[in-house]
Design an enzyme around this catalytic site. Structure first.
Site, PDB file in Angstrom:
ATOM      1  CG  ASN A  16      -1.683   1.238   1.439  1.00 57.43           C
ATOM      2  OD1 ASN A  16      -1.763   2.065   0.519  1.00 57.43           O
ATOM      3  ND2 ASN A  16      -2.265   1.411   2.620  1.00 57.43           N
ATOM      4  CD1 TRP A  17       3.545   1.039  -3.011  1.00 53.47           C
ATOM      5  CD2 TRP A  17       3.684   2.393  -4.783  1.00 53.47           C
ATOM      6  NE1 TRP A  17       4.317   0.423  -3.958  1.00 53.47           N
ATOM      7  CE2 TRP A  17       4.411   1.226  -5.057  1.00 53.47           C
ATOM      8  CE3 TRP A  17       3.615   3.390  -5.766  1.00 53.47           C
ATOM      9  CZ2 TRP A  17       5.080   1.032  -6.266  1.00 53.47           C
ATOM     10  CZ3 TRP A  17       4.263   3.192  -6.970  1.00 53.47           C
ATOM     11  CH2 TRP A  17       5.003   2.018  -7.216  1.00 53.47           C
ATOM     12  CE  LYS A  18      -0.141   3.352   4.719  1.00 53.60           C
ATOM     13  NZ  LYS A  18      -0.156   3.477   6.157  1.00 53.60           N
ATOM     14  CG  HIS A  52      -5.831   2.065   4.988  1.00 55.64           C
ATOM     15  ND1 HIS A  52      -5.439   3.018   5.894  1.00 55.64           N
ATOM     16  CD2 HIS A  52      -4.830   1.154   4.922  1.00 55.64           C
ATOM     17  CE1 HIS A  52      -4.236   2.691   6.350  1.00 55.64           C
ATOM     18  NE2 HIS A  52      -3.840   1.562   5.779  1.00 55.64           N
ATOM     19  CD  GLU A 102      -2.973   5.631   6.558  1.00 58.72           C
ATOM     20  OE1 GLU A 102      -2.930   5.656   5.312  1.00 58.72           O
ATOM     21  OE2 GLU A 102      -2.073   5.142   7.261  1.00 58.72           O
ATOM     22  CD  GLU A 142      -3.628  -2.418   7.194  1.00 64.63           C
ATOM     23  OE1 GLU A 142      -2.549  -2.768   6.714  1.00 64.63           O
ATOM     24  OE2 GLU A 142      -4.122  -1.289   7.008  1.00 64.63           O
ATOM     25  N   GLY A 194       2.305   2.275  10.784  1.00 69.32           N
ATOM     26  CA  GLY A 194       3.283   3.358  10.666  1.00 69.32           C
ATOM     27  C   GLY A 194       3.979   3.706  11.975  1.00 69.32           C
ATOM     28  CB  SER A 208       4.891  -1.842  12.170  1.00 64.87           C
ATOM     29  OG  SER A 208       4.548  -0.476  12.372  1.00 64.87           O
ATOM     30  N   GLY A 230       2.706  -1.109   4.282  1.00 66.60           N
ATOM     31  CA  GLY A 230       2.775   0.309   3.953  1.00 66.60           C
ATOM     32  C   GLY A 230       4.212   0.726   3.698  1.00 66.60           C
ATOM     33  N   GLY A 231       4.825   1.334   4.707  1.00 64.08           N
ATOM     34  CA  GLY A 231       6.169   1.909   4.569  1.00 64.08           C
ATOM     35  C   GLY A 231       7.174   0.998   3.877  1.00 64.08           C
TER      36      GLY A 231
HETATM   37  P1  PGA Z   1       2.705   0.266   7.656  1.00 58.80           P
HETATM   38  O1  PGA Z   1       1.245   0.508   7.041  1.00 58.80           O
HETATM   39  O2  PGA Z   1       3.229  -1.018   7.094  1.00 58.80           O
HETATM   40  O3  PGA Z   1       3.494   1.452   7.225  1.00 58.80           O
HETATM   41  O4  PGA Z   1       2.532   0.196   9.142  1.00 58.80           O
HETATM   42  C1  PGA Z   1       0.379  -0.553   6.795  1.00 58.80           C
HETATM   43  C2  PGA Z   1      -0.888  -0.043   6.169  1.00 58.80           C
HETATM   44  O5  PGA Z   1      -1.338   1.058   6.529  1.00 58.80           O
HETATM   45  O6  PGA Z   1      -1.484  -0.713   5.307  1.00 58.80           O
END
Ligand code: PGA
Length: 245
Positions: free
Chosen positions: A8-10, A94, A96, A166, A172, A208, A229-230
């Site tokens: 997930n590049w966001k 998600h 967010e 999640e 994050g 994470s 994500g990251g």
């Molecule tokens: P993260 O994000 O791996 O940076 O914690 C995961 C996500 O939000 O899908």
């Protein structure tokens, strides 16, 4: 059970950075692996992903979709448009989006349905806050979030979604759930899904996940992969995570 590693590049990337990253992924992915590897990129880069990932075994998808099919909805992107661009996957609900854009369980359920109607596999995210975990509401909250979606689908559709657990406190933050915490939740979610259909959807863990913790988390019985994500923005990390499954 299908196994997935999904990036997930966001809201990250640029044409140049993506080109480097996608080429590294495409050239170094383990081609004999059964793991399905997917990158969910920002809308403007879907065309770039389509071009660069042609004839590779990496799929691409989007991070959100509209509940409308077409018409006067300025700024929206429909499921049909994503399918038209060759997307096979779309992230839905998600945290967010739930937090910053006030997406409700009802809206998330609606988006899940629309994705399925357009032959996209929705990657449906659920998760509890730290406060909810600390006050022992985790299972209750997750059950509400999950059933809000499953109740809106036909039982036949349920194995066609991908569920992503999640925990919001792990996203994050560098503080992943422990493998035991994740397994406990996944097993609970699995049981709920199996009440609807004897075939369960794949259930991914996200929060994470890194190359150094993926293997032990993926080894747990009810964890069918990860939403990353990251670490999905760093080719070596993402490839190592994919190889851990
Ligand atoms: P993260 O994000 O791996 O940076 O914690 C995961 C996500 O939000 O899908």
């Amino acid at each position: 059970m299908n196994k997935y590693v999904i990036g997930n590049w966001k809201m990250n990337g640029s044409w140049e950075e993506n080109s480097l990253l996608l080429n590294l992924l495409k050239n170094n992915i383990n081609k004999s692996s059964k793991v399905k590897t997917v990158v969910c990129v920002p809308y403007p880069y879907l065309v770039q992903a389509k071009g660069l990932l042609l004839n590779s075994n990496i799929s691409y998808g989007a991070q959100d979709l509209s509940t409308y099919n077409n018409g006067a909805y300025t700024g929206e992107v429909s499921a049909g448009m994503l399918a038209d661009l060759g997307c096979k996957y779309v992230i839905v609900g998600h945290s967010e989006r739930r937090i910053y854009f006030k997406e409700s369980n009802e809206l998330v359920a609606n988006k899940t349905k629309i994705a399925l109607q357009n032959n996209l596999t929705p990657i449906v995210c659920i998760g509890e806050t730290l406060e909810q975990r600390q006050s022992n509401q985790t299972f209750n909250i997750l059950e509400i979030q999950l059933k809000a979606i499953l109740d809106e689908l036909t039982n036949d559709q349920i194995p066609n979604i991908i569920l992503a657990y999640e925990p919001i406190w792990a996203i994050g933050t560098g503080q992943s759930a422990t493998k035991e915490q994740a397994q406990e939740v996944h097993n609970y979610l699995r049981k709920i899904c199996l009440e609807y259909n004897k075939i369960s959807p794949s259930i991914l863990y996200g929060g994470s996940l890194k190359a150094n913790n993926a293997q032990e988390i993926f080894a747990m019985q009810d964890i069918d992969g990860g939403l990353i994500g990251g670490a999905s923005l760093i080719a070596n990390e993402f490839l190592a995570i994919s190889n851990s499954l």
